[in-house]
Write a protein that holds these residues in place. Structure first.
Motif, PDB file in Angstrom:
ATOM      1  N   LYS A  75       0.824  -1.200   0.000  1.00 15.46           N
ATOM      2  CA  LYS A  75       0.000   0.000   0.000  1.00 15.46           C
ATOM      3  C   LYS A  75       0.872   1.269   0.000  1.00 15.46           C
ATOM      4  CE  LYS A  75      -1.580   2.499   3.192  1.00 15.46           C
ATOM      5  NZ  LYS A  75      -1.648   3.855   2.610  1.00 15.46           N
ATOM      6  N   LEU A  76       1.639   1.470  -1.047  1.00 15.26           N
ATOM      7  CA  LEU A  76       2.397   2.713  -1.198  1.00 15.26           C
ATOM      8  C   LEU A  76       1.642   3.579  -2.208  1.00 15.26           C
ATOM      9  CD1 LEU A  76       5.037   4.210  -0.378  1.00 15.26           C
ATOM     10  CD2 LEU A  76       6.025   3.317  -2.494  1.00 15.26           C
ATOM     11  N   PRO A  77       0.988   4.656  -1.760  1.00 15.93           N
ATOM     12  CA  PRO A  77       0.132   5.417  -2.679  1.00 15.93           C
ATOM     13  C   PRO A  77       0.805   5.860  -3.968  1.00 15.93           C
ATOM     14  CG  PRO A  77      -0.305   6.093  -0.429  1.00 15.93           C
ATOM     15  CD  PRO A  77       0.887   5.165  -0.379  1.00 15.93           C
ATOM     16  N   VAL A  78       2.069   6.322  -3.877  1.00 12.69           N
ATOM     17  CA  VAL A  78       2.727   6.883  -5.054  1.00 12.69           C
ATOM     18  C   VAL A  78       3.003   5.841  -6.125  1.00 12.69           C
ATOM     19  CG1 VAL A  78       5.131   6.604  -4.298  1.00 12.69           C
ATOM     20  CG2 VAL A  78       4.487   8.588  -5.707  1.00 12.69           C
ATOM     21  N   ASN A  79       2.863   4.567  -5.799  1.00 13.34           N
ATOM     22  CA  ASN A  79       3.010   3.519  -6.815  1.00 13.34           C
ATOM     23  C   ASN A  79       1.978   3.642  -7.925  1.00 13.34           C
ATOM     24  OD1 ASN A  79       5.278   2.055  -6.036  1.00 13.34           O
ATOM     25  ND2 ASN A  79       4.121   0.649  -4.723  1.00 13.34           N
ATOM     26  N   VAL A  80       0.967   4.482  -7.730  1.00 17.93           N
ATOM     27  CA  VAL A  80      -0.033   4.662  -8.791  1.00 17.93           C
ATOM     28  C   VAL A  80       0.630   5.079 -10.093  1.00 17.93           C
ATOM     29  CG1 VAL A  80      -0.529   7.079  -8.151  1.00 17.93           C
ATOM     30  CG2 VAL A  80      -2.221   5.754  -9.415  1.00 17.93           C
ATOM     31  N   PHE A  81       1.672   5.880 -10.016  1.00 17.83           N
ATOM     32  CA  PHE A  81       2.333   6.362 -11.229  1.00 17.83           C
ATOM     33  C   PHE A  81       3.179   5.275 -11.892  1.00 17.83           C
ATOM     34  CE2 PHE A  81       1.560  10.133  -8.600  1.00 17.83           C
ATOM     35  CZ  PHE A  81       0.836  10.899  -9.508  1.00 17.83           C
ATOM     36  N   LEU A  82       3.345   4.156 -11.194  1.00 14.35           N
ATOM     37  CA  LEU A  82       4.121   3.032 -11.730  1.00 14.35           C
ATOM     38  C   LEU A  82       3.233   1.885 -12.195  1.00 14.35           C
ATOM     39  CD1 LEU A  82       6.953   2.830  -9.014  1.00 14.35           C
ATOM     40  CD2 LEU A  82       7.028   4.021 -11.212  1.00 14.35           C
ATOM     41  N   ALA A  83       1.922   2.091 -12.235  1.00 12.31           N
ATOM     42  CA  ALA A  83       0.999   0.974 -12.496  1.00 12.31           C
ATOM     43  C   ALA A  83       1.339   0.180 -13.759  1.00 12.31           C
ATOM     44  CB  ALA A  83      -0.444   1.483 -12.537  1.00 12.31           C
ATOM     45  N   CYS A 106      -6.756   1.105  -7.525  1.00  8.41           N
ATOM     46  CA  CYS A 106      -6.500   2.540  -7.375  1.00  8.41           C
ATOM     47  C   CYS A 106      -7.717   3.215  -6.745  1.00  8.41           C
ATOM     48  CB  CYS A 106      -6.189   3.184  -8.727  1.00  8.41           C
ATOM     49  SG  CYS A 106      -5.819   4.952  -8.579  1.00  8.41           S
ATOM     50  N   LEU A 107      -7.500   3.827  -5.603  1.00  4.26           N
ATOM     51  CA  LEU A 107      -8.577   4.561  -4.932  1.00  4.26           C
ATOM     52  C   LEU A 107      -8.762   5.923  -5.593  1.00  4.26           C
ATOM     53  CD1 LEU A 107     -10.228   3.638  -2.397  1.00  4.26           C
ATOM     54  CD2 LEU A 107      -8.206   2.288  -2.945  1.00  4.26           C
ATOM     55  N   VAL A 134      -3.936  11.294 -15.272  1.00  6.95           N
ATOM     56  CA  VAL A 134      -3.227  10.017 -15.374  1.00  6.95           C
ATOM     57  C   VAL A 134      -4.198   8.863 -15.156  1.00  6.95           C
ATOM     58  CG1 VAL A 134      -1.497   8.554 -14.241  1.00  6.95           C
ATOM     59  CG2 VAL A 134      -0.977  10.956 -14.728  1.00  6.95           C
ATOM     60  N   LEU A 135      -5.049   8.989 -14.154  1.00  6.67           N
ATOM     61  CA  LEU A 135      -5.982   7.909 -13.851  1.00  6.67           C
ATOM     62  C   LEU A 135      -6.945   7.660 -15.009  1.00  6.67           C
ATOM     63  CD1 LEU A 135      -7.062   5.872 -11.855  1.00  6.67           C
ATOM     64  CD2 LEU A 135      -8.476   7.676 -10.840  1.00  6.67           C
ATOM     65  N   ALA A 136      -7.427   8.716 -15.634  1.00  7.61           N
ATOM     66  CA  ALA A 136      -8.336   8.551 -16.775  1.00  7.61           C
ATOM     67  C   ALA A 136      -7.649   7.774 -17.901  1.00  7.61           C
ATOM     68  CB  ALA A 136      -8.813   9.909 -17.271  1.00  7.61           C
ATOM     69  N   SER A 137      -6.395   8.102 -18.177  1.00  6.22           N
ATOM     70  CA  SER A 137      -5.667   7.409 -19.248  1.00  6.22           C
ATOM     71  C   SER A 137      -5.378   5.961 -18.878  1.00  6.22           C
ATOM     72  CB  SER A 137      -4.358   8.152 -19.542  1.00  6.22           C
ATOM     73  OG  SER A 137      -4.624   9.429 -20.075  1.00  6.22           O
ATOM     74  N   PHE A 138      -4.993   5.727 -17.627  1.00  2.00           N
ATOM     75  CA  PHE A 138      -4.719   4.365 -17.183  1.00  2.00           C
ATOM     76  C   PHE A 138      -5.987   3.516 -17.267  1.00  2.00           C
ATOM     77  CE2 PHE A 138      -0.783   4.927 -14.193  1.00  2.00           C
ATOM     78  CZ  PHE A 138      -0.059   5.410 -15.258  1.00  2.00           C
ATOM     79  N   THR A 139      -7.115   4.088 -16.844  1.00  5.12           N
ATOM     80  CA  THR A 139      -8.374   3.338 -16.848  1.00  5.12           C
ATOM     81  C   THR A 139      -8.760   2.922 -18.259  1.00  5.12           C
ATOM     82  OG1 THR A 139      -9.104   4.577 -14.902  1.00  5.12           O
ATOM     83  CG2 THR A 139     -10.795   3.412 -16.156  1.00  5.12           C
ATOM     84  N   VAL A 178     -10.379   0.765 -10.573  1.00  3.66           N
ATOM     85  CA  VAL A 178     -10.583   2.005  -9.821  1.00  3.66           C
ATOM     86  C   VAL A 178     -11.687   1.759  -8.806  1.00  3.66           C
ATOM     87  CG1 VAL A 178     -11.246   4.433  -9.923  1.00  3.66           C
ATOM     88  CG2 VAL A 178      -9.837   3.437 -11.742  1.00  3.66           C
ATOM     89  N   LEU A 179     -11.410   2.101  -7.555  1.00  3.95           N
ATOM     90  CA  LEU A 179     -12.369   1.925  -6.479  1.00  3.95           C
ATOM     91  C   LEU A 179     -12.738   3.304  -5.936  1.00  3.95           C
ATOM     92  CD1 LEU A 179     -13.931   0.051  -4.564  1.00  3.95           C
ATOM     93  CD2 LEU A 179     -11.878  -0.079  -3.144  1.00  3.95           C
ATOM     94  N   SER A 180     -14.001   3.629  -5.995  1.00  4.98           N
ATOM     95  CA  SER A 180     -14.489   4.929  -5.530  1.00  4.98           C
ATOM     96  C   SER A 180     -14.664   4.917  -4.018  1.00  4.98           C
ATOM     97  CB  SER A 180     -15.828   5.263  -6.202  1.00  4.98           C
ATOM     98  OG  SER A 180     -16.503   6.284  -5.505  1.00  4.98           O
ATOM     99  N   TYR A 181     -14.032   5.882  -3.349  1.00  7.52           N
ATOM    100  CA  TYR A 181     -14.187   5.992  -1.905  1.00  7.52           C
ATOM    101  C   TYR A 181     -15.646   6.238  -1.544  1.00  7.52           C
ATOM    102  CZ  TYR A 181     -13.854   7.889   2.823  1.00  7.52           C
ATOM    103  OH  TYR A 181     -14.034   8.128   4.166  1.00  7.52           O
ATOM    104  N   GLU A 182     -16.303   7.106  -2.302  1.00  6.68           N
ATOM    105  CA  GLU A 182     -17.707   7.421  -2.019  1.00  6.68           C
ATOM    106  C   GLU A 182     -18.590   6.187  -2.186  1.00  6.68           C
ATOM    107  OE1 GLU A 182     -15.544  11.118  -2.764  1.00  6.68           O
ATOM    108  OE2 GLU A 182     -15.726   9.278  -3.957  1.00  6.68           O
ATOM    109  N   ALA A 183     -18.317   5.383  -3.221  1.00  8.84           N
ATOM    110  CA  ALA A 183     -19.100   4.160  -3.425  1.00  8.84           C
ATOM    111  C   ALA A 183     -18.853   3.167  -2.286  1.00  8.84           C
ATOM    112  CB  ALA A 183     -18.744   3.524  -4.767  1.00  8.84           C
TER     113      ALA A 183
END
Length: 526
Positions: free
Chosen positions: A361-369, A383-384, A426-431, A441-446
């Motif tokens: 759970k290292l958040p910054v790893n998102v950029f390494l997906a 990805c939250l 970045v998240l939109a492109s990765f998705t 992608v997991l929505s916190y609100e959901a």
């Protein structure tokens, strides 16, 4: 410190120089002593400390070994050697030596030092025991502060409060001690620390780092009192002296390189038996998701591991202040990522001893997906995502460590908004580009709105059967070494959903940036 030929006074002089941070002056004197008395254990130990002070940990270890050889059971040399081993990423050896220190009768400094090694290894129960021994034997406020911090990680909040109060009894102006005490103690109008903390902050006005810590604590106290405007005022004051540390160019380079990394094929999908990476922005629900997954009988939380970025750094030769940089991502395209994946798994196994599936759970790893999925065919990435305005507020409210080069954006409100906007891009492109079988992608609100349904979907994505314990994550007694240590020990709630609305108009400059970036609509203002 005994010795012939006047060694004692010269050792005392070297110790004085070390206390002043003059490692080179101390080294010169200590080498002179050792030229006359080779192997003198105190001189060898102090020379090791001088070398470690300026980052020569390999040289330091050689000197500590000489001290231990000359005086078996030299507990201070053993503790300091453990710190140097850890600095060289020899964590297994560091932990073993820290354990050996604990089995002896260490002085307070050595017990505290061994505790730091245990904390860095994620051994929080062992760390708390060592810090507790240091606090019992010594008077330094830092011993009590470290003890309190470890107790927070373990969820032992009443004991942690006692430890922080003991720290403050010895140093009433100890900013970090006040900050941690306020963080885990709800402030009320009848009983709060705002006047005391304000006075301390004013007395330390010339120390930006101290004001940053205290200002966040005062802001949290105002939030407890239902005063968001005053909280935002104090956050601005807290961060004003730190804004020069913001690395806007580095942030932009990071997101640009992450988008370029989509040109690397992620390869075939492997068996769903690899690590589960939980990533995203800090304060977006990553710790919550880690707790949900690690409540499953087949999954262990490994915490926030730096091992994948470090494996990439070793393969590419690209190192710097940031754990993850644009230069690192760009260089990764020229290395054998499968080998990086194997190195990563080996590092994690050696350092944690975890067998079976685990959460990193290292958040910054998102950029390494994309790189993670290429390197580890059996890995899954979760990805939250949180509403961008709440993501801005959550990051801006957080007192990240001033040494966290990846998080300097949080020292400025507008820069925090720009960082969130880049993340959204970045998240939109990765998705769109990455396989939904491997990137979710997991929505916190959901998650907050329908916990069980989202948990079922999450477990299915990870190839895991549903277990009731995963929706009762607050009963998980495992340590939590993140800013969410308190929140994840209570049932899920919607208190943080839409919180941004209460912080207007102070938050409006950030909201305008989100609107301009197209990640938020003005219609949401209501």
């Amino acid at each position: 410190m005994n010795g012939d030929g006047g060694i004692g006074p010269r050792l005392q002089q070297a110790a004085l120089l070390l206390s002043k941070g003059d490692s080179r002056g101390a080294e010169a004197g200590l080498r002179a002593i050792l030229s006359r008395a080779p192997g003198q254990p105190d001189a060898s130990f102090m020379l090791g400390a001088a070398l470690a002070m300026r980052g020569d940990h390999a040289g330091a270890i050689s000197q500590f070994d000489l001290a231990i050889r000359a005086r078996p059971g030299h507990v201070q040399a053993m503790a300091q050697k453990a710190r140097s081993l850890d600095a060289l990423d020899r964590r297994e050896e560091a932990v073993a030596l820290a354990e050996a220190v604990g089995k002896l009768q260490p002085d307070p400094w050595s017990a505290d030092t061994a505790g730091v090694v245990m904390t860095r290894a994620g051994r929080h129960a062992a760390a708390a025991e060592l810090y507790g021994r240091a606090a019992k034997l010594g008077q330094a406020p830092g011993y009590h502060y470290n003890h309190g911090s470890a107790l927070v990680y373990l969820g032992r909040f009443d004991e942690a409060r006692q430890a922080f109060r003991a720290c403050l009894a010895r140093d009433p102006n100890h900013g970090p001690g006040w900050a941690e005490l306020v963080k885990i103690t709800r402030q009320t109008r009848e009983q709060n620390e705002i006047p005391r903390l304000t006075a301390i902050a004013q007395s330390m006005a010339r120390d930006p780092a101290a004001v940053n810590v205290l200002g966040h604590a005062i802001a949290k106290a105002h939030e407890d009192l239902g005063e968001p405007a005053q909280a935002m005022e104090w956050l601005a004051r807290a961060k004003a002296g730190m804004a020069t540390r913001v690395d806007s160019a580095g942030d932009a380079a990071l997101s640009d390189a992450a988008l370029r990394s989509l040109g690397i094929s992620v390869g075939a999908v492997g068996a769903a038996d690899g690590p589960i990476f939980v990533v995203g922005l800090p304060r977006s629900g990553t710790t919550l998701t880690d707790r949900i997954l690690s409540s499953h009988s087949q999954v262990t939380s490994a915490g926030e591991l730096s091992d994948f970025p470090m494996a990439l750094q070793a393969a590419t030769g690209v190192r710097g202040a940031r754990q993850v940089s644009g230069a690192l991502i760009d260089a990764a395209g020229a290395v054998d990522l499968a080998a990086v994946g194997r190195a990563y798994l080996d590092r994690v196994k050696r350092r944690t001893g975890i067998a079976g599936r685990f959460v990193d759970k290292l958040p910054v790893n998102v950029f390494l997906a994309p790189l993670i999925l290429r390197a580890l065919p059996g890995a899954k990435v979760v990805c939250l995502r949180r509403h961008p305005a709440d993501a801005v507020l959550g990051n801006y409210r957080q007192a990240f460590a001033e040494t966290s080069a990846d998080l300097t954006y949080a020292f400025d409100l507008r820069e925090t908004a720009r960082h969130v906007a880049r993340f959204e891009s970045v998240l939109a492109s990765f998705t769109q580009a990455l396989s939904p079988e491997r990137f979710r992608v997991l929505s916190y609100e959901a998650l907050v709105a329908d916990l069980e349904a989202e948990v079922r979907g999450l477990l299915d994505f990870c190839g895991l059967p549903f277990e009731d314990d995963c929706v009762r994550f607050e009963e998980n007694a495992a340590p939590v070494a993140t800013p969410s240590a308190a929140q994840v020990r209570e049932p899920i709630n919607a208190r943080a959903v839409g919180r941004w609305r209460r912080y207007r108009p102070a938050l409006d400059p950030a909201l305008e940036i989100l609107i301009e970036a197209g990640v938020m609509s003005r219609d949401e203002f209501g």
